[in-house]
Structures are given as structure tokens and as C-alpha cells.
Write a protein that holds these residues in place. Structure first.
Motif, PDB file in Angstrom:
ATOM      1  N   ASP A 170       0.806  -1.218   0.000  1.00  0.00           N
ATOM      2  CA  ASP A 170       0.000   0.000   0.000  1.00  0.00           C
ATOM      3  C   ASP A 170       0.837   1.265   0.000  1.00  0.00           C
ATOM      4  O   ASP A 170       0.294   2.361  -0.171  1.00  0.00           O
ATOM      5  CB  ASP A 170      -0.937   0.017   1.220  1.00  0.00           C
ATOM      6  N   VAL A 171       2.152   1.151   0.230  1.00  0.00           N
ATOM      7  CA  VAL A 171       3.019   2.327   0.294  1.00  0.00           C
ATOM      8  C   VAL A 171       4.225   2.131  -0.621  1.00  0.00           C
ATOM      9  O   VAL A 171       4.872   1.076  -0.583  1.00  0.00           O
ATOM     10  CB  VAL A 171       3.502   2.582   1.740  1.00  0.00           C
ATOM     11  N   ARG A 172       4.517   3.147  -1.446  1.00  0.00           N
ATOM     12  CA  ARG A 172       5.714   3.155  -2.295  1.00  0.00           C
ATOM     13  C   ARG A 172       6.470   4.456  -2.064  1.00  0.00           C
ATOM     14  O   ARG A 172       5.864   5.533  -2.026  1.00  0.00           O
ATOM     15  CB  ARG A 172       5.336   3.026  -3.769  1.00  0.00           C
ATOM     16  N   VAL A 173       7.771   4.367  -1.924  1.00  0.00           N
ATOM     17  CA  VAL A 173       8.599   5.538  -1.650  1.00  0.00           C
ATOM     18  C   VAL A 173       9.088   6.143  -2.956  1.00  0.00           C
ATOM     19  O   VAL A 173       9.656   5.443  -3.800  1.00  0.00           O
ATOM     20  CB  VAL A 173       9.805   5.171  -0.757  1.00  0.00           C
ATOM     21  N   LEU A 174       8.883   7.449  -3.120  1.00  0.00           N
ATOM     22  CA  LEU A 174       9.405   8.156  -4.282  1.00  0.00           C
ATOM     23  C   LEU A 174      10.786   8.729  -4.005  1.00  0.00           C
ATOM     24  O   LEU A 174      11.717   8.556  -4.788  1.00  0.00           O
ATOM     25  CB  LEU A 174       8.443   9.277  -4.690  1.00  0.00           C
ATOM     26  N   ASP A 175      10.930   9.436  -2.900  1.00  0.00           N
ATOM     27  CA  ASP A 175      12.216  10.020  -2.527  1.00  0.00           C
ATOM     28  C   ASP A 175      12.176  10.374  -1.043  1.00  0.00           C
ATOM     29  O   ASP A 175      11.092  10.364  -0.427  1.00  0.00           O
ATOM     30  CB  ASP A 175      12.514  11.277  -3.387  1.00  0.00           C
ATOM     31  N   PRO A 176      13.337  10.612  -0.427  1.00  0.00           N
ATOM     32  CA  PRO A 176      14.675  10.677  -1.011  1.00  0.00           C
ATOM     33  C   PRO A 176      15.279   9.291  -1.198  1.00  0.00           C
ATOM     34  O   PRO A 176      14.759   8.307  -0.657  1.00  0.00           O
ATOM     35  CB  PRO A 176      15.453  11.497   0.023  1.00  0.00           C
ATOM     36  N   PRO A 177      16.404   9.197  -1.929  1.00  0.00           N
ATOM     37  CA  PRO A 177      17.040   7.897  -2.164  1.00  0.00           C
ATOM     38  C   PRO A 177      17.418   7.151  -0.891  1.00  0.00           C
ATOM     39  O   PRO A 177      17.348   5.925  -0.846  1.00  0.00           O
ATOM     40  CB  PRO A 177      18.284   8.263  -2.987  1.00  0.00           C
ATOM     41  N   GLU A 178      17.813   7.871   0.167  1.00  0.00           N
ATOM     42  CA  GLU A 178      18.239   7.190   1.395  1.00  0.00           C
ATOM     43  C   GLU A 178      17.086   6.414   2.033  1.00  0.00           C
ATOM     44  O   GLU A 178      17.281   5.337   2.598  1.00  0.00           O
ATOM     45  CB  GLU A 178      18.817   8.191   2.402  1.00  0.00           C
ATOM     46  N   VAL A 179      15.865   6.937   1.927  1.00  0.00           N
ATOM     47  CA  VAL A 179      14.708   6.222   2.468  1.00  0.00           C
ATOM     48  C   VAL A 179      14.337   5.056   1.559  1.00  0.00           C
ATOM     49  O   VAL A 179      14.013   3.957   2.031  1.00  0.00           O
ATOM     50  CB  VAL A 179      13.515   7.177   2.649  1.00  0.00           C
ATOM     51  N   ARG A 180      14.400   5.272   0.226  1.00  0.00           N
ATOM     52  CA  ARG A 180      14.113   4.170  -0.698  1.00  0.00           C
ATOM     53  C   ARG A 180      15.067   3.001  -0.456  1.00  0.00           C
ATOM     54  O   ARG A 180      14.651   1.841  -0.400  1.00  0.00           O
ATOM     55  CB  ARG A 180      14.259   4.660  -2.148  1.00  0.00           C
ATOM     56  N   GLU A 181      16.366   3.311  -0.317  1.00  0.00           N
ATOM     57  CA  GLU A 181      17.352   2.251  -0.106  1.00  0.00           C
ATOM     58  C   GLU A 181      17.122   1.540   1.225  1.00  0.00           C
ATOM     59  O   GLU A 181      17.281   0.322   1.321  1.00  0.00           O
ATOM     60  CB  GLU A 181      18.763   2.844  -0.162  1.00  0.00           C
ATOM     61  N   ALA A 182      16.750   2.290   2.243  1.00  0.00           N
ATOM     62  CA  ALA A 182      16.485   1.669   3.550  1.00  0.00           C
ATOM     63  C   ALA A 182      15.288   0.737   3.472  1.00  0.00           C
ATOM     64  O   ALA A 182      15.291  -0.352   4.067  1.00  0.00           O
ATOM     65  CB  ALA A 182      16.260   2.750   4.612  1.00  0.00           C
ATOM     66  N   VAL A 183      14.245   1.137   2.729  1.00  0.00           N
ATOM     67  CA  VAL A 183      13.071   0.281   2.562  1.00  0.00           C
ATOM     68  C   VAL A 183      13.429  -0.971   1.768  1.00  0.00           C
ATOM     69  O   VAL A 183      13.030  -2.093   2.124  1.00  0.00           O
ATOM     70  CB  VAL A 183      11.935   1.058   1.868  1.00  0.00           C
TER      71      VAL A 183
END
Length: 333
Positions: free
Chosen positions: A299-312
Motif C-alpha cells: 500500500d506504500v511506495r517511496v518516491l524520494d529521497p534515495p536514502e529512504v528508498r534504499e532503507a526500505v
């Protein structure tokens, strides 16, 4: 009801909710922890049957809609499942503090020994070729993780027993030994802390569980002390940890009507008119934010920042690895 039986009943409910097929008693026995037995041993098998009959009766008394039937006309042995349409609860409105309390309890479920057993059981079902509904198992992934010191410190606080442990602080190379009368364990800003009376410093102290090195040793007898009446553990941790500046901003896409907790936390919510709403979330630590986001599944997709995307992505890889290990263990049995 004993804790062992309660855990067995909970895992039985999860097992029967996680597939639309009727599961035979033999499949249930091979899947649900607590039903292990030798089917070729008449006495052992009879003991299982008595236990299973008691548990079925208990579930029905609790109002669980347990159905009996067969997966196909060729099946001679009856099976069991739970009618999900009759078992589901209607929407329950909760105040923010009530929702937070329920959320913490659900996240702790895995570390009470239940979700790990449930995940293992579902892996066994998959290995046996039984289709498992992925929507029924989303809740098995914790939104908050705890540290190895959690269980022994929680038990010591419950039993009022003194403990000792080695504790490392950031500005020192070597850990130091601490002796504590633990009052309780609490979660604060995504991290776990124990609060209690430090015997060496004769003062109230709190310790972050992630900084405990090695095993926690129980040194006192049960009932060896009494915490102060009405003590507020969260306030102690808040004063000790200080304020956290949530200067970061993360942009995520959320399925309409889902992730109510994130929506309350967001600094802005924009309805795109498509299949996702755009939320902007304040955060201080990308890893802590990632730990919360993965709990909402697809239900959740991260757009930015890259540091949060990589952590997910890293969190999801860890979850996938854990599931692969469980599936492998189930297939090896």
C-alpha cells in the motif's frame, strides 16, 4: 487457559484463515506448532485427536466460525477452515492513543513467540502445495523490531528481579557493567528502552536496548523490589533522549483509503485522482522510517529521497530472506 494452549489456538486460527481450502487434521497437525505427534503411534495419535477436538470446541465457543467440508468430491477425509466473511470484524473507530496502543501490541506479537511460529506454519503450507492468501498474512511482518535484550528485561521487570548487563555508550570503546532494578520496557521513537533503578548510581536511569552487549543476567530473586507508584516510563525516556529534529522529508505514494496512520502523521496529503495519494512525511532517521513503511506492505511506495528508498529496499530484502529460510525449513521436514 495456559499460554501454550493460547498460542496453539492463535496459530490454528491463522492457519485456517490463510487458505480457502479445507485442511485435513493431518495437514493441520503437520503445520500448527503444538500438534506434533507420531501418527503411527496409536496412543500418541489419540492424544492429538483429543487435543484437536478440545481446541475446535474452544474456538466455536469463542464464536470463531469453523467450517467442516472437503476440498473436492474425491476427498474422503473431512477438512476444516474458517469462514472469513463471518469472522471479519466491522470497522472499529479508535482514538489516536487507542490506535497507538493497539499498534504497539500488534507489533510485539512476533516477539511473544507467536508470529515466528505462524510464519513457519504458513511456510509449511506453501511447501505442501497449499495456496496461502497473501492478504491474510500481511500482519505477520512486524512494523517494529526489538533487540535480544527485550525478552529477558521484560521478564525481569514483570517478576521484579534485579539484572546485570554490559552496556556500550557511543563515546566509549569498551562496554561497562550495569546493575539495574528494571521497572519496565517501552518504545520511544522507534527504539526500545528499559527504565529502572541503577544500583551503582543510586538513581533512576534508562538504557537503550540496542546498546546492551551480550546476554542479560538475572541476579535477583523474584519480588526483590517495588517500582515507584505511578511511575511514567515514557517521560523518563523522553527527558533522557531529548528532542528529535525531524528535518527530513520523504514523499510516498499510498493506496487511497489505506495507511491511516501515515496520513495522520503526514505534513501534506495530495489526492492525485489515480491509484495512489501523495504524502509528505517528516522524519529524522531513514532506517526508523523504513521500519514503519514496510509494515504497510504494497500500500506504500517511496518516491524520494534515495536514502529512504534504499532503507526500505534493504528491509524488504531482509524479510524476503527470512521467508526463504522459513520455506526451506518447512520443505526439509
Amino acid at each position: 487457559m495456559s499460554r501454550t494452549r493460547t498460542e496453539r489456538l492463535v496459530n490454528l486460527v491463522i492457519c485456517l484463515l490463510s487458505t480457502r481450502r479445507f485442511l485435513t487434521a493431518a495437514q493441520i497437525a503437520a503445520t500448527v506448532p503444538g500438534y506434533e505427534h507420531d501418527p503411527d503411534d496409536a496412543r500418541d495419535h489419540e492424544a492429538f485427536q483429543r487435543k484437536f477436538e478440545r481446541d475446535k470446541a474452544e474456538l466455536r465457543e469463542l464464536g470463531v466460525p469453523l467450517e467442516t467440508g472437503t476440498a473436492s468430491v474425491f476427498d474422503a477425509e473431512p477438512g476444516y477452515r474458517i469462514a472469513r466473511r463471518e469472522y471479519a470484524l466491522p470497522d472499529i473507530p479508535l482514538e489516536p492513543d487507542e490506535a497507538a496502543a493497539v499498534g504497539i501490541a500488534a507489533r510485539l506479537w512476533q516477539h511473544a513467540g507467536l508470529a515466528a511460529a505462524a510464519s513457519s506454519g504458513l511456510a509449511k503450507l506453501r511447501a505442501a502445495g497449499v495456496d496461502v492468501d497473501p492478504q491474510a498474512t500481511l500482519g505477520l511482518e512486524p512494523m517494529v523490531t526489538v533487540d535480544p535484550a527485550f525478552a529477558p528485561l521484560t521478564a525481569a521487570a514483570r517478576d521484579r528481579r534485579e539484572v546485570s548487563f554490559d552496556y556500550r555508550v557511543p563515546d566509549r570503546d569498551a562496554p561497562s557493567r550495569r546493575r539495574l532494578q528494571p521497572w519496565g520496557v517501552v518504545c520511544w521513537r522507534g527504539r526500545w528502552y528499559v527504565v529502572g533503578h541503577d544500583l551503582d548510581r543510586a538513581a533512576t536511569r534508562c538504557f537503550r536496548l540496542s546498546r546492551v552487549v551480550g546476554a542479560v543476567r538475572v541476579t535477583g530473586e523474584p519480588g526483590g523490589y517495588q517500582p515507584p507508584a505511578g511511575v511514567d516510563l515514557i517521560s523518563h525516556v523522553a527527558r533522557w533522549s531529548g528532542p528529535v529534529e525531524r528535518a527530513g522529508r520523504a514523499t510516498v505514494l499510498v493506496t487511497p483509503g489505506r495507511a491511516a496512520g501515515l496520513r495522520r502523521w503526514a505534513v501534506s496529503v495530495t489526492a492525485t485522482g489515480g491509484d495512489a495519494d501523495r504524502l509528505v512525511l517528516p522524519y529524522a532517521d531513514p532506517d526508523s522510517l523504513a521500519g514503519q513503511l514496510v509494515g504497510y506492505g504494497p500500500d506504500v511506495r517511496v518516491l524520494d529521497p534515495p536514502e529512504v528508498r534504499e532503507a526500505v529496499i534493504q528491509r524488504l530484502k531482509e524479510i524476503a530472506t527470512r521467508h526463504d529460510e522459513l520455506a526451506g525449513a518447512g520443505g526439509a521436514r
